[in-house]
Scaffold this active site. Sequence first.
Site, PDB file in Angstrom:
ATOM      1  N   ASP A 134      90.961  30.459  67.225  1.00 37.38           N
ATOM      2  CA  ASP A 134      90.046  31.311  66.365  1.00 37.38           C
ATOM      3  C   ASP A 134      88.829  31.263  67.245  1.00 37.38           C
ATOM      4  O   ASP A 134      87.941  31.428  66.357  1.00 37.38           O
ATOM      5  CB  ASP A 134      89.539  31.310  65.053  1.00 37.38           C
ATOM      6  CG  ASP A 134      88.786  32.272  64.537  1.00 37.38           C
ATOM      7  OD1 ASP A 134      89.467  33.773  64.739  1.00 37.38           O
ATOM      8  OD2 ASP A 134      88.926  32.994  63.168  1.00 37.38           O
ATOM      9  N   VAL A 163      80.487  26.841  52.558  1.00 34.41           N
ATOM     10  CA  VAL A 163      79.747  24.881  53.142  1.00 34.41           C
ATOM     11  C   VAL A 163      78.281  25.211  52.115  1.00 34.41           C
ATOM     12  O   VAL A 163      77.798  26.270  52.240  1.00 34.41           O
ATOM     13  CB  VAL A 163      79.734  25.590  54.068  1.00 34.41           C
ATOM     14  CG1 VAL A 163      78.762  24.147  55.199  1.00 34.41           C
ATOM     15  CG2 VAL A 163      80.569  25.891  55.189  1.00 34.41           C
ATOM     16  N   LYS A 204      82.221  20.981  53.629  1.00 30.92           N
ATOM     17  CA  LYS A 204      82.824  22.454  52.879  1.00 30.92           C
ATOM     18  C   LYS A 204      83.961  22.301  51.849  1.00 30.92           C
ATOM     19  O   LYS A 204      84.551  21.039  51.633  1.00 30.92           O
ATOM     20  CB  LYS A 204      83.283  22.852  54.336  1.00 30.92           C
ATOM     21  CG  LYS A 204      84.072  24.066  54.690  1.00 30.92           C
ATOM     22  CD  LYS A 204      85.383  23.997  56.030  1.00 30.92           C
ATOM     23  CE  LYS A 204      85.467  25.455  56.202  1.00 30.92           C
ATOM     24  NZ  LYS A 204      85.610  25.805  57.250  1.00 30.92           N
ATOM     25  N   GLY A 259      82.925  32.280  52.221  1.00 28.34           N
ATOM     26  CA  GLY A 259      84.359  32.730  53.625  1.00 28.34           C
ATOM     27  C   GLY A 259      85.019  32.883  52.559  1.00 28.34           C
ATOM     28  O   GLY A 259      84.787  32.731  51.463  1.00 28.34           O
ATOM     29  N   GLY A 260      86.001  33.134  53.391  1.00 32.20           N
ATOM     30  CA  GLY A 260      87.630  34.199  52.335  1.00 32.20           C
ATOM     31  C   GLY A 260      88.079  33.028  51.925  1.00 32.20           C
ATOM     32  O   GLY A 260      88.615  32.735  51.039  1.00 32.20           O
ATOM     33  N   MET A 261      88.028  31.505  52.609  1.00 29.96           N
ATOM     34  CA  MET A 261      88.943  30.368  52.155  1.00 29.96           C
ATOM     35  C   MET A 261      87.661  29.303  51.401  1.00 29.96           C
ATOM     36  O   MET A 261      88.214  28.410  50.766  1.00 29.96           O
ATOM     37  CB  MET A 261      89.998  29.473  53.587  1.00 29.96           C
ATOM     38  CG  MET A 261      90.563  30.682  54.078  1.00 29.96           C
ATOM     39  SD  MET A 261      92.120  30.920  52.724  1.00 29.96           S
ATOM     40  CE  MET A 261      92.855  28.993  52.725  1.00 29.96           C
ATOM     41  N   GLY A 262      86.614  29.563  51.692  1.00 34.57           N
ATOM     42  CA  GLY A 262      85.917  28.328  51.506  1.00 34.57           C
ATOM     43  C   GLY A 262      84.337  28.699  51.409  1.00 34.57           C
ATOM     44  O   GLY A 262      83.605  29.542  51.785  1.00 34.57           O
TER      45      GLY A 262
END
Length: 541
Positions: free
Chosen positions: A168, A50, A65, A45-48
Site C-alpha cells: 500500500d 491513532v 495505534k 481510519g477504517g480499521m483503527g
Amino acid sequence: MEHTAISYNECSQMLTDIEQKCFKQFLTSYSDNGKYLVKEHLVSGGMGSVLKVMDQNLKRPSAMKILQPSLRNNEANLNNFIAEAKITGLLEHPNIIPVHDLGLNPDNGIFFTMKLAQGEALIDILKKIKSGEQEYAEKYNLFSLLDIFVKVCNAVSFAHSKDIIHQDIKPHNIMIGPYGEVLLMDWGIGRFIGDPEKEQDPFKKEILKEIQFLSKETKGKIVGTPSYMAPEQIRGDPLLVDKLTDIFLLGATLYHITALEYPYHGKDSYETLCKAARGNPVPPEKRNPSRQIPFELSRIIQKAMSIWKEERYQSVEEMKEDIEALCSGKWFQYQKKKFKPGSVLIKENEAGDEAYLILNGRVRIFKEVNNQKIELGIHSQGDIVGEMALVNNKKRSASVEALEETEVAVLNSEILLQNLKNMPPYMEKILLSISSRLRDANNRIHPNLNKDCTYLVLKQIRLLYSDPARPKGFLPLEASVKEIAGDLGLSKKRIIKALSTAVRAGVIICKNNKIMIPDMDELINFTELTRICSNQDMQCV
C-alpha cells in the site's frame, strides 16, 4: 538451543527487594491509568485510530495505534493488527517508523506504540503544491521530491531484503519531518512472503512463523488503494502479489509526485478499479504538461508501472539507480512564454530554431492563400508545434496563432540534446539518424501521404455527391469515409480530418452522421484553394 518463557510471577520472585522498590517508585508512580496516558486523538481510519499518548515511565510522547471497538471481537482483524506491529518491529531502518511496544489494556484492547512522527504527510504537501502555494512549490521542487522518493525506495528495498512487502505504498503513507526525515508508514497490509525455515536466528525464525500465520490472506480479497493498485492486486490472489507489486506502487507514487495527479481516477471506486485493472495510465507529462516532467523521468515511471511484471524494474535498487542517475545530471529548466489571443507564435516563411510545448491554452495552425487563412488544425495542452525546427534549418511552412491565453515551454536543440543525454549513448545517434532519414524520405513519399489531402478528399466528395445513381440530399458519413479511404489509400482518420476542415469552412454540412453540400460552387472554390495549398509543404510547421 531451547528457549523457555518466564512467567511474571516467576520473574517477580527473582527480583531483589531494591529492584522492586525502584520499580514501584520510579516506574509505576504515575500508573493509575496504566503505563500510557492518552493525551489526544490524532486520526481515525477504517480499521483503527491513532492516539497521542504519554509513556509515563520514559516521560516521552508516543503514538498508540488501536483497533476500532467494532473490530475487536474478530480474530482475523486482531491477527492482522498484531502482524502489523510485529512486521514493523522487525524493520529497523531510518526510513521506517519504529515500533516501541505491543500490549493490552482494558480501555483500548490490544495496542502497539510507535514513534510519534512529526511533520506532514506527502499527500498534503502535494496538494499544497498543486493549489499553488508558492512556499511549498519552492521548498519541494521536483529535485527535492525525488530525494524524498529515493529515501522511500531505501525503506522498501530494506523490507524486501527481509522478504516483506508493503502492498500500500502511496503519498498518504509517507511522512516528511521538519528536518528532512522521511518515514514510510502503515504496514497494516504488509506481508512476509519468504520461507521462515531459511532464517538462521531461532528467535527471528519463530517471529517470522508467527507473522506468516497471522498475516495470511484469503483468495478473492482485494487489498490496497484503487488509485495506485497494480493490475495483479485487482485479481485478489495473494500468490500473484510480490516484490514487483511494490515496484509498481513505487512507480504509481512517483507518478503522483511528478504529475500531482492520481495515476487512476474514476467517479467511484468501481470505475477506478476498472482503470487500474487495465493499466496504462495517461503518461505523466501529458497528464500535467505544466510540470515539465523530463522524458527520462516519465520513462522510469512507465517502466515501473508496466502491466507486465517482466517489463518492470526487477528490484527497487535498479529503479533507484535510474532516479539517482537522473538527479546527478544537470537540472535543466525550460523557458516559458505566454501569448495573448491572436498573438502569432510562429510565422510562415520565417526562419526558426524553437519548438513549443503547449502547457495551457489552444493554438491554430494555418496557411495564407490569396489573403485567406486556410486552417490546418487546432492544437492544445500537451501538443508540440514547430518541432521540425529542432531537426532542420528550413523556413516555417505555416503559421501558428493563439486562440486564447496560451502558455508554452520553449524547446530548442540544446534541450533536445540534453534529454538525449539521459538515454544510453547509442539512443542519441539512433534518434538523430532517424530524423535525418525522415527528412530525406519526406520528398520520396507518395504525395497523398506526404501533403495535406483535403483537396483530394473534397474532389471525391464532389464525385460521390454528383453520382446520379445515389439519392440526392445527405450522404451517409461513415460509408462515404470508408469508400474514399479505400479509393485514395488513406486512413479514415485523415479523411475525417479533411472533411472537418470543410465543415469548419461552412462548405459542407454534417448532421446526424450524414453530410450535405449546400452550395456546390462554394465547395469548388474552396477545393481549388486547398489544391494550391496541397502543392506546398504544409505538414510541418
